[in-house]
Design a protein around this motif. Structure first.
Motif, short mmCIF file in Angstrom:
data_model
loop_
_atom_site.label_atom_id
_atom_site.label_comp_id
_atom_site.label_asym_id
_atom_site.label_seq_id
_atom_site.Cartn_x
_atom_site.Cartn_y
_atom_site.Cartn_z
N GLU A 6 43.80 104.42 63.63
CA GLU A 6 43.57 105.32 64.77
C GLU A 6 42.31 104.89 65.51
OE1 GLU A 6 43.12 110.13 65.47
OE2 GLU A 6 42.38 109.24 63.64
N GLY A 7 42.45 104.59 66.79
CA GLY A 7 41.30 104.12 67.58
C GLY A 7 40.82 105.14 68.59
N SER A 12 40.17 106.91 72.63
CA SER A 12 40.97 107.69 73.57
C SER A 12 41.65 106.78 74.58
CB SER A 12 40.08 108.67 74.33
OG SER A 12 39.41 109.50 73.44
N ARG A 13 42.83 107.18 75.00
CA ARG A 13 43.63 106.36 75.89
C ARG A 13 42.89 106.01 77.20
NH1 ARG A 13 46.69 107.24 80.18
NH2 ARG A 13 48.37 105.79 80.58
N THR A 14 42.43 107.04 77.90
CA THR A 14 41.84 106.76 79.21
C THR A 14 40.50 106.04 79.08
OG1 THR A 14 40.83 108.96 79.31
CG2 THR A 14 42.98 108.67 80.37
N GLN A 15 39.78 106.33 78.02
CA GLN A 15 38.50 105.64 77.83
C GLN A 15 38.73 104.16 77.57
OE1 GLN A 15 35.69 106.72 78.57
NE2 GLN A 15 34.38 105.09 77.77
N MET A 31 39.73 103.17 63.11
CA MET A 31 39.54 101.80 63.56
C MET A 31 38.42 101.69 64.59
SD MET A 31 42.38 99.28 65.27
CE MET A 31 43.08 100.67 66.15
N THR A 32 37.39 100.95 64.24
CA THR A 32 36.33 100.68 65.22
C THR A 32 36.51 99.30 65.84
OG1 THR A 32 34.88 99.86 63.46
CG2 THR A 32 34.67 102.19 64.06
N ALA A 63 37.24 99.13 69.39
CA ALA A 63 38.45 99.91 69.63
C ALA A 63 38.21 101.41 69.65
CB ALA A 63 39.50 99.58 68.56
N GLU A 64 36.95 101.83 69.64
CA GLU A 64 36.66 103.26 69.63
C GLU A 64 36.06 103.68 70.97
OE1 GLU A 64 36.27 106.22 69.15
OE2 GLU A 64 36.99 106.80 67.19
#
Lengths: 139, 277
Positions: A70-71, A73-76, A110-111, A123-124
């Motif tokens: 899990e990474g 936010s989509r828009t970020q 996941m960073t 990825a964060e």
């Protein structure tokens, strides 16, 4: 389709996926002091809302484990150049990040994502650990 | 009676002069919009993480949090006696205390709702459906507020939702089908923007607590603008006789970020396909 997949994953993983929802604080699910690395083969990638998710098959001594990375936010992530085409099913990748508090969970915060060509990407949304020393507001 | 061309010119000049004199007054009237301080684009920590204003407590509250948690954690972090204790451990202490306080104000129905909520069953996650009122108002992504006649339009990057806040003194409609974000009316009072909302559909208060609210929820948002840095602070008071025995008060802060562009959000992502919104 996605709903069925989620139910399947939740069933096999029991507790671990029960809290993967929305913009939760990572501290709720993950031990930010413990880093793990997982290598596997992508089965599904969603630059999704609210969080980016990579599902991968991980070989554990001949047994295939279903993992979820899990990474951010989509828009970020879109804001910093992600496109949703970073990986495709079948790619072998390595993800680095925080271990789940539930040690049995096949789940990672996941960073960093290492792409098949060896490129590593953050990825964060933010580097949460970078705030550990910001205890008080500057005067 | 007829006018000479000169007289006509004089009359027109007078009209033009009068019009010019009234322009600044009109501009002043616009500038005096009491809602003006709240207009613009505001960002949480995601797009402003380098700003030194943010503390560890702010990061822990990036999706909004109960005031008691924020103040409790800030106090623990400020106490020199705790300097040797990791910040995360202090957050755990504050979080446990806050959850206990939340439990204490839940009605029997509120306790049932909280116990029954399972995120993996939440259609808003499984089916990529937008949040309800509380989670949307406190979401971590940028938000843009603009004036449109008699109301404010709040544009949330999260789920690309739009929300109207009516400033013309109207009341909530007597009969209206409940909606995700409900019906909002607002006013500026003592420099604060006060927004009252009703008519929302039942949803979660937060993912962290898994507590929920009913359709009887009424919410009061109190926004204030402060400086150094230029920021927007929210105190959100939630009243719901079905799930709470007394109001729950939450907080969240945004920084003023005119340079930040709102990104279009969608649920259109497909595996293996570009997803550029």
């Amino acid at each position: 389709m996605r709903a069925r997949y989620w139910i399947f994953l939740s069933t096999i993983a029991l507790v671990p996926l029960t809290h993967v929802a929305a913009h939760h604080s990572p501290t709720m699910l993950y031990d930010l002091s413990r880093e793990i690395t997982v290598t596997g083969v992508v089965t599904e990638y969603q630059l999704g809302n609210p969080h980016m998710r990579i599902y991968l098959d991980v070989d554990n001594n001949g047994t295939t484990e279903k993992w979820l990375a899990e990474g951010g936010s989509r828009t970020q992530l879109l804001r910093v150049g992600w496109t949703g085409m970073e990986v495709v099913p079948g790619d072998k990748i390595t993800v680095r990040g925080h271990a789940p508090r539930d040690a049995t969970a096949k789940l990672i915060h996941m960073t960093h994502l290492t792409l098949p060509d060896g490129t590593e990407r953050f990825a964060e949304d933010i580097d949460y650990e970078g705030f550990n020393d910001r205890r008080r507001r500057p005067q | 009676m007829t006018h000479t061309p000169i007289a006509k010119t004089g009359a027109v000049s007078s009209l033009l002069l009068g019009a010019l004199l009234t322009l600044p007054l009109g501009a002043s009237a616009q500038a005096a919009d009491p809602a003006a301080p709240f207009l613009g684009t505001w960002s949480g920590v995601f797009t402003t993480q380098d700003n030194e204003y943010w503390t560890f407590a702010d990061i822990q509250c990036f999706v909004g949090c109960p005031v008691d948690f924020y103040e409790g954690l800030s106090a623990l972090l400020a106490n020199p006696a705790n300097d040797a204790t990791p910040a995360m451990a202090l957050s755990g202490q504050a979080g446990a205390a806050s959850l206990a306080a939340l439990d204490a104000i839940l009605t029997p129905v509120g306790k049932q709702v909280r116990a029954a909520n399972r995120p993996e069953d939440d259609p808003k996650f499984i089916n990529c459906q937008p949040y309800g009122f509380v989670r949307e108002v406190t979401n971590p992504l940028p938000v843009q507020i603009r004036r449109d006649g008699d109301h404010l339009v709040v544009r949330y990057e999260e789920w690309s939702l739009l929300r109207n806040i009516y400033l013309d003194g109207r009341a909530h409609p007597a009969h209206k089908t409940p909606t995700l974000l409900g019906h909002s009316v607002g006013r500026v009072e003592g420099g604060a923007l006060i927004v009252e909302t009703a008519g929302v559909t039942p949803d979660l208060i937060s993912d962290n607590s898994q507590a929920g609210h009913s359709g009887e929820l009424t919410a009061v948002e109190r926004y204030t603008v402060r400086q150094n840095p230029h920021r927007l602070e929210l105190t959100l008071t939630l009243t719901d006789p079905v799930t709470f025995t007394k109001p729950l008060v939450m907080t969240k802060t945004w920084l003023y970020t005119p340079e930040v562009e709102i990104v279009q959000d969608t649920c259109s992502q497909q595996p293996g396909k570009p997803d550029l919104g």
